[in-house]
Design an enzyme around this catalytic site. Structure first.
Site, PDB file in Angstrom:
ATOM      1  N   LYS A   1     -13.523  -3.917  -1.594  1.00 35.17           N
ATOM      2  CA  LYS A   1     -14.513  -3.300  -1.777  1.00 35.17           C
ATOM      3  C   LYS A   1     -13.719  -1.732  -2.218  1.00 35.17           C
ATOM      4  O   LYS A   1     -14.530  -0.899  -2.578  1.00 35.17           O
ATOM      5  CB  LYS A   1     -15.137  -3.026  -0.354  1.00 35.17           C
ATOM      6  CG  LYS A   1     -13.878  -2.831   0.914  1.00 35.17           C
ATOM      7  CD  LYS A   1     -15.009  -2.653   2.063  1.00 35.17           C
ATOM      8  CE  LYS A   1     -14.580  -3.768   3.170  1.00 35.17           C
ATOM      9  NZ  LYS A   1     -13.264  -3.776   3.783  1.00 35.17           N
TER      10      LYS A   1
ATOM     11  N   LYS B   1      -8.308 -10.561  -6.013  1.00 38.88           N
ATOM     12  CA  LYS B   1      -9.349 -10.743  -5.082  1.00 38.88           C
ATOM     13  C   LYS B   1     -10.438  -9.559  -5.309  1.00 38.88           C
ATOM     14  O   LYS B   1      -9.919  -8.428  -5.818  1.00 38.88           O
ATOM     15  CB  LYS B   1      -8.508 -10.471  -3.813  1.00 38.88           C
ATOM     16  CG  LYS B   1      -9.060 -10.514  -2.547  1.00 38.88           C
ATOM     17  CD  LYS B   1      -8.292 -10.393  -1.263  1.00 38.88           C
ATOM     18  CE  LYS B   1      -9.197  -9.611  -0.238  1.00 38.88           C
ATOM     19  NZ  LYS B   1      -8.599  -8.579   0.384  1.00 38.88           N
TER      20      LYS B   1
ATOM     21  N   LYS C   1       0.798  -1.233   0.027  1.00 38.35           N
ATOM     22  CA  LYS C   1       0.007  -0.013   0.165  1.00 38.35           C
ATOM     23  C   LYS C   1       0.844   1.192  -0.085  1.00 38.35           C
ATOM     24  O   LYS C   1       0.382   2.215  -0.613  1.00 38.35           O
ATOM     25  CB  LYS C   1      -1.122  -0.059   1.400  1.00 38.35           C
ATOM     26  CG  LYS C   1      -2.030  -0.916   1.134  1.00 38.35           C
ATOM     27  CD  LYS C   1      -3.118  -0.769   2.065  1.00 38.35           C
ATOM     28  CE  LYS C   1      -4.332  -1.702   1.948  1.00 38.35           C
ATOM     29  NZ  LYS C   1      -5.174  -1.508   2.841  1.00 38.35           N
TER      30      LYS C   1
HETATM   31  N1  AQP Z   1     -12.440 -11.348  -1.853  1.00 34.35           N
HETATM   32  C1  AQP Z   1     -12.542 -11.780  -0.662  1.00 34.35           C
HETATM   33  N2  AQP Z   1     -12.845 -13.131  -0.630  1.00 34.35           N
HETATM   34  C2  AQP Z   1     -12.752 -13.739   0.596  1.00 34.35           C
HETATM   35  N3  AQP Z   1     -12.705 -12.979   1.787  1.00 34.35           N
HETATM   36  C3  AQP Z   1     -12.646 -11.767   1.704  1.00 34.35           C
HETATM   37  N4  AQP Z   1     -12.404 -10.725   2.619  1.00 34.35           N
HETATM   38  C4  AQP Z   1     -12.322  -9.506   2.170  1.00 34.35           C
HETATM   39  N5  AQP Z   1     -12.437  -9.784   0.897  1.00 34.35           N
HETATM   40  C5  AQP Z   1     -12.370 -11.065   0.467  1.00 34.35           C
HETATM   41  C6  AQP Z   1     -12.531 -11.008   4.111  1.00 34.35           C
HETATM   42  O1  AQP Z   1     -13.170 -10.136   4.678  1.00 34.35           O
HETATM   43  C7  AQP Z   1     -13.094  -9.746   5.835  1.00 34.35           C
HETATM   44  C8  AQP Z   1     -12.871  -8.229   6.357  1.00 34.35           C
HETATM   45  O2  AQP Z   1     -12.176  -7.826   5.380  1.00 34.35           O
HETATM   46  P1  AQP Z   1     -11.866  -6.186   5.885  1.00 34.35           P
HETATM   47  O3  AQP Z   1     -12.823  -5.485   5.850  1.00 34.35           O
HETATM   48  O4  AQP Z   1     -11.131  -6.321   7.175  1.00 34.35           O
HETATM   49  O5  AQP Z   1     -10.655  -5.630   4.823  1.00 34.35           O
HETATM   50  P2  AQP Z   1      -9.886  -6.283   3.634  1.00 34.35           P
HETATM   51  O6  AQP Z   1      -9.804  -7.965   3.680  1.00 34.35           O
HETATM   52  O7  AQP Z   1      -9.061  -5.575   3.004  1.00 34.35           O
HETATM   53  O8  AQP Z   1     -11.476  -6.718   2.805  1.00 34.35           O
HETATM   54  P3  AQP Z   1     -11.361  -5.799   1.014  1.00 34.35           P
HETATM   55  O9  AQP Z   1     -12.835  -5.819   0.927  1.00 34.35           O
HETATM   56  O10 AQP Z   1     -10.590  -6.398   0.260  1.00 34.35           O
HETATM   57  O11 AQP Z   1     -10.999  -4.167   1.526  1.00 34.35           O
HETATM   58  P4  AQP Z   1     -10.127  -3.060   0.816  1.00 34.35           P
HETATM   59  O12 AQP Z   1     -10.607  -2.930  -0.369  1.00 34.35           O
HETATM   60  O13 AQP Z   1     -10.176  -2.128   2.011  1.00 34.35           O
HETATM   61  O14 AQP Z   1      -8.710  -3.875   0.934  1.00 34.35           O
HETATM   62  C9  AQP Z   1     -11.523 -10.343   6.064  1.00 34.35           C
HETATM   63  O15 AQP Z   1     -11.562 -11.509   6.797  1.00 34.35           O
HETATM   64  C10 AQP Z   1     -11.011 -10.554   4.782  1.00 34.35           C
HETATM   65  O16 AQP Z   1     -10.134 -11.650   4.682  1.00 34.35           O
END
Ligand code: AQP
Length: 342
Positions: free
Chosen positions: A205, A202, A117
């Site tokens: 969001k 992946k 990042k």
């Molecule tokens: N694509 C995914 N497949 C499986 N698990 C996922 N998680 C996120 N994306 C996927 C799981 O969701 C939980 C909460 O995630 P988070 O909000 O702590 O942040 P993250 O993992 O960084 O989720 P995002 O959506 O990918 O957000 P950004 O875009 O902010 O990086 C975790 O258990 C994560 O593993």
């Protein structure tokens, strides 16, 4: 007092960095809801983690409420679980500082997510470097000695959990046994939901290209359109192989997660991609539609949502406060004094 099958505590945080997407729902939220009768579930909206990159304050407040309402709409019971917003339990920020005074610059800098990042940018927030230490505070505050604590971690969070354990271990060695070391557990089916338009990455969001991201609050026609347009490959045979056939395997993983079945088993039931996509779209819409109706009810009563979150933060504070006091005292900090105390 709510009873659970075991005395284990399970701690999950969701970052309100964007609108929750299908990967968050299938891999994190639904398993959390399914497990709430078995383990003591602590679920929090990690709004302070969303401060590590440039953000719009009004949007963050809205996304925090939205994430909490989605958890409730997905079936999280706020009486059975402790549901709270991280910043409403200030013990997290205080414990973060104590643990920062245990961690080193070198080990924070080595975190893969920081390197990705920060990516050579000149102006990186200090909090991006130290946020895995805040994650340690988020967990260790609920991990008193003798407590069994599990943390569902996706594969990209494994290194952070190792840091949490290392800091807990170091604190215990230096200041006396204070924290139990948390265990990492695989969330739900362990499936990683991939972007529908770019199945090599992946589903996220914060991806600005939203064609391949199914958001939990997307209207059903948008959900169908995104799934029906999912990138697959030129091979016409439906088979499960995430390495060589990422697009079709992702569709099978999504269907498997929704139906609680194995993706490999489902592959044998489909002759065409069109049929598979149609079934995935139906299955996902069938999960999202009722959730969206409950979400509309919950977010239509913001005062009640605020009350539920206030009750959750009181319960979290009752657990975290004494733990923080012990950690402060072990480090040589004086207890909080009150002028009228005799
Ligand atoms: N694509 C995914 N497949 C499986 N698990 C996922 N998680 C996120 N994306 C996927 C799981 O969701 C939980 C909460 O995630 P988070 O909000 O702590 O942040 P993250 O993992 O960084 O989720 P995002 O959506 O990918 O957000 P950004 O875009 O902010 O990086 C975790 O258990 C994560 O593993």
């Amino acid at each position: 007092m709510e009873t659970h099958r075991t005395s284990t505590r399970r701690i999950t945080g969701i970052q309100p960095t964007g609108h929750l997407q299908l990967g968050n729902l299938l891999a994190a939220v639904r398993p959390m809801v399914a497990g709430q009768h078995d383990v003591h579930t602590l679920a929090f909206i990690a709004d302070q983690h969303a401060l590590t990159v440039d953000h719009d304050p009004a949007r963050l407040a809205g996304l925090t409420r939205e994430a909490a309402a989605i958890l409730l709409a997905a079936g999280l019971d706020p009486v059975r679980c402790v549901l709270f917003v991280q910043s409403q339990v200030p013990e997290h920020a205080v414990a973060h500082y104590l643990l920062e005074s245990t961690a080193t610059f070198g080990e924070s800098r080595r975190m893969i997510q920081f390197r990705e990042k920060a990516g050579g940018q000149e102006s990186v927030r200090l909090s991006l470097l130290t946020y895995p230490v805040l994650m340690a505070a988020d967990i260790l505050l609920y991990a008193g000695v003798g407590q069994d604590v599990e943390v569902p971690v996706g594969e990209d969070q494994g290194q952070h959990l190792e840091l949490v354990r290392a800091l807990g271990r170091r604190f215990n060695r230096r200041y006396g046994l204070t924290f139990a070391l948390p265990r990492g557990v695989q969330p739900g089916s362990g499936a990683r939901i991939m972007d529908l338009a770019e199945p090599g990455r992946k589903m996220e969001k914060t991806n600005p290209a939203t064609a391949g991201v199914v958001f939990v609050l997307d209207p059903p026609d948008v959900v169908r359109r995104k799934i029906l347009r999912a990138v697959t490959d030129g091979d016409r045979v439906v088979a499960y192989d995430p390495v060589t056939r990422p697009g079709v395997s992702n569709l099978l993983d999504i269907l498997g997660c929704v139906l609680g079945r194995s993706a490999t088993g489902l592959a044998g039931e489909y002759q065409t991609y069109a049929r598979l996509k149609a079934d995935v779209a139906d299955a996902v819409v069938a999960v999202l539609e009722p959730l969206q109706r409950r979400f509309a009810d919950i977010s239509g009563d913001p005062a009640e949502l605020a009350r539920v979150l206030a009750a959750g933060s009181e319960r979290a504070t009752a657990l975290a406060g004494p733990m923080l006091a012990v950690a402060q005292q072990r480090m040589g900090l004086l207890p909080v004094a009150h002028a009228d105390a005799r």
